[in-house]
Design a protein around this motif. Structure first.
Motif, mmCIF file in Angstrom:
data_model
loop_
_atom_site.group_PDB
_atom_site.id
_atom_site.type_symbol
_atom_site.label_atom_id
_atom_site.label_comp_id
_atom_site.label_asym_id
_atom_site.label_seq_id
_atom_site.Cartn_x
_atom_site.Cartn_y
_atom_site.Cartn_z
ATOM 1 N N PHE A 194 57.647 65.309 31.340
ATOM 2 C CA PHE A 194 57.573 65.814 29.972
ATOM 3 C C PHE A 194 57.216 64.663 29.050
ATOM 4 O O PHE A 194 57.589 63.514 29.291
ATOM 5 C CB PHE A 194 58.927 66.378 29.542
ATOM 6 C CG PHE A 194 59.146 67.811 29.916
ATOM 7 C CD1 PHE A 194 58.115 68.738 29.829
ATOM 8 C CD2 PHE A 194 60.399 68.251 30.320
ATOM 9 C CE1 PHE A 194 58.324 70.073 30.150
ATOM 10 C CE2 PHE A 194 60.624 69.578 30.652
ATOM 11 C CZ PHE A 194 59.586 70.488 30.560
ATOM 12 N N TYR A 195 56.558 64.987 27.967
ATOM 13 C CA TYR A 195 56.249 63.995 26.947
ATOM 14 C C TYR A 195 56.624 64.614 25.621
ATOM 15 O O TYR A 195 56.456 65.820 25.432
ATOM 16 C CB TYR A 195 54.753 63.665 26.978
ATOM 17 C CG TYR A 195 54.439 62.287 26.463
ATOM 18 C CD1 TYR A 195 54.742 61.177 27.241
ATOM 19 C CD2 TYR A 195 53.865 62.103 25.218
ATOM 20 C CE1 TYR A 195 54.462 59.902 26.782
ATOM 21 C CE2 TYR A 195 53.582 60.824 24.767
ATOM 22 C CZ TYR A 195 53.881 59.726 25.536
ATOM 23 O OH TYR A 195 53.617 58.469 25.089
ATOM 24 N N GLN A 196 57.127 63.825 24.695
ATOM 25 C CA GLN A 196 57.595 64.341 23.414
ATOM 26 C C GLN A 196 58.761 65.299 23.632
ATOM 27 O O GLN A 196 59.298 65.414 24.726
ATOM 28 C CB GLN A 196 56.472 65.068 22.661
ATOM 29 C CG GLN A 196 55.281 64.192 22.411
ATOM 30 C CD GLN A 196 55.297 63.554 21.039
ATOM 31 O OE1 GLN A 196 56.356 63.297 20.474
ATOM 32 N NE2 GLN A 196 54.135 63.292 20.487
ATOM 33 N N LYS B 43 49.640 51.113 28.224
ATOM 34 C CA LYS B 43 49.719 51.758 29.536
ATOM 35 C C LYS B 43 49.968 50.723 30.638
ATOM 36 O O LYS B 43 50.730 50.970 31.573
ATOM 37 C CB LYS B 43 48.427 52.537 29.823
ATOM 38 C CG LYS B 43 48.632 53.537 30.946
ATOM 39 C CD LYS B 43 47.437 54.415 31.225
ATOM 40 C CE LYS B 43 47.716 55.228 32.483
ATOM 41 N NZ LYS B 43 46.567 55.965 32.971
ATOM 42 N N MET B 46 53.571 50.038 30.838
ATOM 43 C CA MET B 46 54.293 51.118 31.518
ATOM 44 C C MET B 46 54.135 50.972 33.023
ATOM 45 O O MET B 46 55.093 51.132 33.786
ATOM 46 C CB MET B 46 53.740 52.485 31.095
ATOM 47 C CG MET B 46 53.974 52.833 29.629
ATOM 48 S SD MET B 46 53.419 54.535 29.322
ATOM 49 C CE MET B 46 53.060 54.458 27.577
ATOM 50 N N ASP B 56 57.909 55.899 38.961
ATOM 51 C CA ASP B 56 56.514 56.281 38.792
ATOM 52 C C ASP B 56 56.138 56.032 37.331
ATOM 53 O O ASP B 56 56.979 56.164 36.438
ATOM 54 C CB ASP B 56 56.327 57.754 39.136
ATOM 55 C CG ASP B 56 54.858 58.100 39.292
ATOM 56 O OD1 ASP B 56 54.380 58.053 40.430
ATOM 57 O OD2 ASP B 56 54.195 58.394 38.277
ATOM 58 N N THR B 58 54.572 57.811 35.395
ATOM 59 C CA THR B 58 54.813 59.011 34.596
ATOM 60 C C THR B 58 56.267 59.085 34.131
ATOM 61 O O THR B 58 56.551 59.518 33.020
ATOM 62 C CB THR B 58 54.457 60.270 35.411
ATOM 63 O OG1 THR B 58 53.146 60.102 35.936
ATOM 64 C CG2 THR B 58 54.495 61.509 34.552
ATOM 65 N N ALA B 61 56.546 56.765 31.250
ATOM 66 C CA ALA B 61 55.850 57.335 30.097
ATOM 67 C C ALA B 61 56.666 58.459 29.461
ATOM 68 O O ALA B 61 56.684 58.611 28.240
ATOM 69 C CB ALA B 61 54.479 57.857 30.531
ATOM 70 N N SER B 62 57.362 59.246 30.294
ATOM 71 C CA SER B 62 58.186 60.333 29.773
ATOM 72 C C SER B 62 59.257 59.807 28.827
ATOM 73 O O SER B 62 59.596 60.459 27.849
ATOM 74 C CB SER B 62 58.888 61.063 30.924
ATOM 75 O OG SER B 62 58.048 62.045 31.438
ATOM 76 N N VAL B 64 59.032 57.018 27.054
ATOM 77 C CA VAL B 64 58.314 56.639 25.827
ATOM 78 C C VAL B 64 58.065 57.887 24.976
ATOM 79 O O VAL B 64 58.240 57.882 23.760
ATOM 80 C CB VAL B 64 56.974 55.946 26.167
ATOM 81 C CG1 VAL B 64 56.149 55.697 24.913
ATOM 82 C CG2 VAL B 64 57.230 54.654 26.913
ATOM 83 N N GLY B 65 57.707 58.981 25.641
ATOM 84 C CA GLY B 65 57.407 60.213 24.914
ATOM 85 C C GLY B 65 58.641 60.830 24.289
ATOM 86 O O GLY B 65 58.587 61.371 23.191
ATOM 87 N N PHE B 66 59.774 60.751 24.988
ATOM 88 C CA PHE B 66 60.976 61.436 24.516
ATOM 89 C C PHE B 66 61.589 60.750 23.308
ATOM 90 O O PHE B 66 61.974 61.402 22.341
ATOM 91 C CB PHE B 66 61.998 61.512 25.651
ATOM 92 C CG PHE B 66 63.245 62.265 25.271
ATOM 93 C CD1 PHE B 66 63.266 63.650 25.310
ATOM 94 C CD2 PHE B 66 64.375 61.586 24.855
ATOM 95 C CE1 PHE B 66 64.406 64.347 24.943
ATOM 96 C CE2 PHE B 66 65.517 62.284 24.484
ATOM 97 C CZ PHE B 66 65.536 63.666 24.526
ATOM 98 N N TYR B 67 61.696 59.446 23.351
ATOM 99 C CA TYR B 67 62.384 58.729 22.269
ATOM 100 C C TYR B 67 61.424 58.397 21.135
ATOM 101 O O TYR B 67 60.328 57.894 21.369
ATOM 102 C CB TYR B 67 63.035 57.456 22.812
ATOM 103 C CG TYR B 67 64.201 57.759 23.709
ATOM 104 C CD1 TYR B 67 65.417 58.168 23.175
ATOM 105 C CD2 TYR B 67 64.075 57.676 25.087
ATOM 106 C CE1 TYR B 67 66.494 58.468 24.003
ATOM 107 C CE2 TYR B 67 65.137 57.975 25.922
ATOM 108 C CZ TYR B 67 66.348 58.376 25.371
ATOM 109 O OH TYR B 67 67.399 58.678 26.192
ATOM 110 N N THR B 68 61.872 58.642 19.914
ATOM 111 C CA THR B 68 60.959 58.497 18.775
ATOM 112 C C THR B 68 60.723 57.047 18.377
ATOM 113 O O THR B 68 59.821 56.767 17.608
ATOM 114 C CB THR B 68 61.508 59.258 17.569
ATOM 115 O OG1 THR B 68 62.858 58.848 17.357
ATOM 116 C CG2 THR B 68 61.463 60.756 17.791
ATOM 117 N N ASP B 72 53.234 54.938 21.656
ATOM 118 C CA ASP B 72 52.193 54.652 22.641
ATOM 119 C C ASP B 72 50.834 54.434 21.997
ATOM 120 O O ASP B 72 49.829 54.354 22.677
ATOM 121 C CB ASP B 72 52.120 55.776 23.695
ATOM 122 C CG ASP B 72 51.690 57.098 23.085
ATOM 123 O OD1 ASP B 72 51.590 57.160 21.845
ATOM 124 O OD2 ASP B 72 51.451 58.043 23.850
#
Lengths: 807, 168
Positions: A194-196, B43, B46, B56, B58, B61-62, B64-68, B72
């Motif tokens: 998942f992202y975001q 990238k 990561m 992995d 990914t 990256a997840s 990075v995506g989850f926390y504000t 990226d």
């Protein structure tokens, strides 16, 4: 056996083992509770909330600690004030579940309304349309109106390529994480994430190439909406136009049960065409999964432009010519058959060769079948039953590349508590899940296996195993090596022969190599010299394309007759070519390496001017005065069952039998297992163990190990290669890549070779260009050469590597 | 340049905090480290972190995506994150943000032409009683600025231009 729990669901009394989830208990009672995130093959997460139901549990009187009773003496029930998720609640004694009350239905309906606030409902242009639980549920609840504001609907990219194989439609995604969890927990390739968060939540992959997993296609099956679809089937057909044909995957020896979806279409000239491959449930073979090789390369070669065919007259004359040549040669004929043939084909071939007095050989890069037939898995074995106290040993095989579904099933066995021992000359993906990893120098395979029993912990795991399964492969080995390795592995199984869940499994490269061995065929130790001056009849094999030395040997043959479905280097040099029907165009059976005989059925009509292999043998037999069954594969199997002891009792009717399987996967269900098909046409039957005395397992060994300043090339396999059945799979082109060689960086440094640099490989009299890839896990002095990439390599042999001149 | 080459001591210190069999826990401090210099995680970083922790890419990256507070994409040197949730808005945060946009000449989400400040609107920062307020993110560091006015904020921007962060 777990304790049994009694409960009622919608008034139906249900008894299930302790630990069963409410949603599964309901399914067993025939009650569908709608789910999105829950999948019976994965741990529940309760993310989507679609399975809301009312659950009541017997109340306990706090004063007495006894169950509280109503005035009429029935147990008093305590319902939670709110609805509960059926997928996360295990059953308990006396539980009452209500799935269809007004309250439960209202909860489910509102959930759906929330999901639809950001779903496009573009079913008319969606590949999932017609087999989509979200669509079914939307139709069922019939909400034509939403209370939400249309303008605030989430908009997102509709054409995201997670790689060249799998497409993502971000708008359709409902964030159930089935795909992410499948990749992480079932496949062990956590390349999706998942992202975001919140409404911006998105599925991403950061692997290179995108969505780098050989199991990626399965995520499109279990996706409960049309978010993930395959490039292979994209806009290919509507699901309700498709017919279903039960079949098998023929890309490796696992024997995954598949369903070919076919339709008659103008695009294919008004004939039936296969549109896609779907897994067909067989919990003892492939569960509900198949790998991407099976899905994206599976049948595609049977539709290649290089398919052979002859008109009726030419076919007749080709058959006569072939018969004449065989009649002239008699015992000077040599039959050479590949593992793509069915049991029926091998049987007729064997009969024909025997009557002529000719030799019949299996064309295989790997030997040891005399051991897998004698020490093979006992009838009733199931890798899915292996767990605590059991041991699995994998030697000289990279299962992720050679038989992906076994990789997945052994990973699961290890998770259930089985001791998994992986012994290989290089790091493989299975190492991560193994209890013990044994690394040996290439050439030490047999010694390593012989030494395992003497090791403290590993030896105990092997000796004390309740059940022991040994997989051996051909990583770094040729015929002599695999034969010796099979003997050493069989030695570990002495005393366990014939027992359920015990045995030796050969990781062959073809779907029916085991069947060939069971019917008494074996590879020739020195094939080249066998061919000289003989009339060679090559069936479903391409020796000339694999190795120029074999091409030369065929040139020195008196005559070559080639029988295949595709034009190959061998058919091109043959005096007579007999075009065969592909396995998708006829009936037959394969024997998996686990010794399970399984049926495949006709999916599409045979291409004009082709015949099934067993029928061609029967035709030749007729001309040569040998009576062979050529009318149907079923009748040939009856003969096999009557004459071959291992096949005793097997008939097409028995092979078509099915027993109830769990989980229940059906396509129209709201309890959604995926688009894979349930098995209605046969789970297959295990062979009895061959009654021939087991060959000796001692006194073999002595392989090649590089000396100082010497380089030894060894053959290894990669899942996607340029073999006859793979090359026509256009979709996988990028992942097949170019020919490569693997080197230890230390070896490479001595040769001034860079990682990713071009090198010239001189081996077996050929000079070829390849890319050098570093692999720190392999021994020095060894060069890995991938099979079926244009560089001939059948046995470990000396090699020269030179840095290619930069263009 | 890889993280290990650039910050050998810091990487070592981070790894020392976690048991060897639970090293994946080091992913968050390593991501802050990766973000220190340029304010976002590349990238390559990561990939490097994933390799160091047996994860992995990914999976990294997840996070990075989850926390504000992980980013990226390259933005301004400083990220000015103004809370305009309901309680803050009641104390004038939305008007504050609007006129700040006017003064900086950019919209929410944009960066000043000199590449100094990126203006962002964020959800609750747990300082409702001191709104209008924002946090200033500088790579791996975050500071709160509370009871702000547009004038004081512009003063801060001037200070940032000169390399300072202090306002009177």
């Amino acid at each position: 056996m777990a304790k049994l729990i009694n409960l009622t669901i919608n008034g139906v009394a249900v008894t299930v083992p302790d630990g069963t989830l409410v949603v599964d208990a309901a399914k067993k009672a025939g009650i569908d509770i709608p789910v999105f995130c829950y999948h019976p093959k994965m741990e529940p997460v309760g993310m989507c909330r679609q399975c809301l139901v009312e659950i009541g549990r017997p109340a306990i009187d706090r004063a007495t600690g006894q169950p509280a009773l109503n005035d009429d003496g029935t147990p008093k029930l305590q319902f939670m004030p709110k609805l509960e998720t059926a997928c996360t609640n295990p059953v308990s004694e006396g539980m009452v579940v209500l799935t269809a009350t007004e309250k439960a239905k209202a909860g489910q309906k509102e959930l759906l309304e929330l999901l639809l606030t950001s779903h496009p409902l573009d079913c008319p242009i969606c590949d999932k349309g017609g087999e989509c639980p979200l669509q079914n549920l939307t139709v069922e609840y019939g909400s034509s109106q939403s209370r939400f504001i249309f303008d605030e609907k989430q908009r997102a990219d509709k054409h995201v390529h997670l790689g060249e194989l799998i497409n993502l439609d971000r708008e359709r995604c409902i964030q159930c994480a089935r795909c992410i969890r499948f990749q992480r927990d079932v496949a062990g390739d956590p390349v999706l994430g998942f992202y975001q968060r919140g409404r911006l939540t998105d599925i991403v992959t950061y692997s290179d190439p995108g969505f780098d997993s050989v199991f990626s296609g399965n995520t499109t099956d279990i996706c409960p909406v049309g978010a993930l679809t395959t490039a292979d089937f994209r806009f290919g057909a509507r699901s309700w136009e498709l017919k279903q044909s039960a079949s098998l995957c023929a890309q490796c020896p696992v024997g995954c049960n598949v369903t070919f979806n076919t339709r008659r279409e103008a695009k294919s000239g008004g004939v039936m065409a296969i549109k896609r491959v779907m897994p067909r449930q067989n919990e003892q073979v492939n569960e509900t999964w198949i790998c991407d090789k099976g899905r994206f390369a599976g049948y595609h070669y049977t539709e290649a432009e290089s398919r052979l065919g002859l008109d009726a007259a030419s076919m007749e004359s080709a058959l006569s010519q072939a018969a004449d040549k065989l009649a002239a040669a008699k015992s000077d004929a040599v039959f050479l058959a590949g593992g793509r043939l069915s049991n029926e084909d091998f049987y007729n071939l064997k009969q024909l060769a025997a009557k002529l007095g000719a030799k019949a050989y299996l064309y295989s890069p790997m030997a040891g079948g005399e051991y897998t037939t004698a020490y093979g898995l006992g009838a009733g074995s199931n890798l899915g039953d292996l767990g605590k106290d059991d041991t699995v040993l994998v030697v000289a095989s990279d299962l992720y590349n050679e038989a992906p579904v076994w990789h997945l099933r052994l990973k699961a066995a290890a998770k259930r508590g089985a001791t998994l021992i992986v012994a290989a000359g290089r790091a493989t993906k299975l190492d991560e899940f193994a209890s013990f990893v044994v690394r040996y120098a290439y050439g030490d395979e047999v010694e390593t296996v012989k030494g395992l029993a003497g090791k403290e912990k590993i030896g105990d795991a092997i000796k004390n195993a309740a059940n022991l399964v040994v997989f051996y492969g051909s990583d770094g080995l040729g015929l002599a090596g695999t034969s010796a390795l099979a003997a050493a592995c069989a030695d570990l199984l002495n005393g366990k022969t014939g027992k359920v869940n015990n045995g030796l499994v050969g990781v062959w490269n073809a779907p029916n190599t085991q069947g060939a061995y069971e019917l008494g065929l074996a590879p020739a130790a020195d094939l080249k010299s066998e061919l000289k001056g003989k009339t060679v009849y090559v069936i479903a094999a391409d020796p000339a394309g694999d190795d120029p030395a074999l091409a030369d040997a065929l040139k020195s043959a008196k005559a070559v007759i080639a029988q295949d479905i595709l034009a190959t280097a061998t058919t091109q040099m043959a005096a007579v070519v007999l075009p065969a029907a592909a396995y998708t165009e006829r009936e037959g059976t394969y024997t998996t390496a686990e010794r399970r005989v399984q049926r495949f059925y006709l999916a599409v009509p045979a291409k004009a001017g082709t015949r099934a292999d067993f029928a061609i043998f029967a035709e030749l037999g007729k001309k040569l005065g040998v009576e062979l069954e050529g009318r149907s594969a079923l009748l040939v199997m009856n003969k096999i069952a009557a004459e071959e002891k291992a096949f005793a009792g097997i008939s097409y009717a028995r092979l078509a039998e099915v027993t109830a399987q769990w989980p229940i996967v059906g396509r129209g269900d709201l309890y959604y297992g995926g688009t894979g098909y349930e098995n209605k046409l046969g789970l297959g039957v295990h062979l009895a163990l061959a009654l021939t005395p087991a060959p000796s397992t001692s006194g073999r060994g002595g392989q090649m190990r590089p000396k100082e300043n010497e380089l030894v090339a060894v053959p290894v396999s990669k899942i996607y290669d340029l073999g006859v059945t793979m090359a026509p799979a256009k979709l996988l082109g990028q992942r097949i890549g170019a020919a490569a060689v693997g080197l230890n960086p230390v070896t490479a440094a001595k040769l001034n070779v860079e990682n990713g640099g071009k090198v010239q490989v001189q081996v077996n009299g050929v000079t070829a260009e390849a890319i050098a890839r570093f692999d720190e896990s392999i021994s020095t002095g060894v060069v890995l050469i991938y099979r079926s990439f244009g560089i001939p390599i059948s046995e470990p042999t000396s090699v020269k590597i030179v840095v290619a001149e930069k263009a | 340049m890889s993280l290990v080459e650039k910050y050998p001591e810091e990487v070592k210190a981070i790894f020392a905090k976690y048991p060897a069999d639970k090293k994946r826990s080091a992913v968050m401090p390593l991501l802050y480290l990766a973000q220190r210099e340029e304010g976002y995680v590349k990238k390559e970083s990561m990939q490097e972190i994933a390799a160091m922790l047996d994860l992995d890419t990914t999976e990294v990256a997840s996070i990075v995506g989850f926390y504000t507070l992980y980013h990226d994409e390259k933005a301004g040197k400083y990220r000015m994150q103004v809370c305009n949730d309901l309680p803050c808005a009641l104390r004038g945060a939305d008007k504050f943000l609007e006129s700040l946009c006017g003064n900086l000449g950019i919209k929410v989400g944009e960066t000043t032409p000199d590449g100094l400040v990126t203006l962002e609107a964020v959800m609750c920062l747990a300082a409702c009683d001191k709104a209008p307020m924002f946090q200033l993110q500088d790579g791996d560091k975050v500071e709160y600025y509370e009871n702000m006015t547009v004038d004081r904020t512009m003063e801060l921007v001037e200070a940032l231009k000169k390399g300072g962060k202090e306002i009177k």
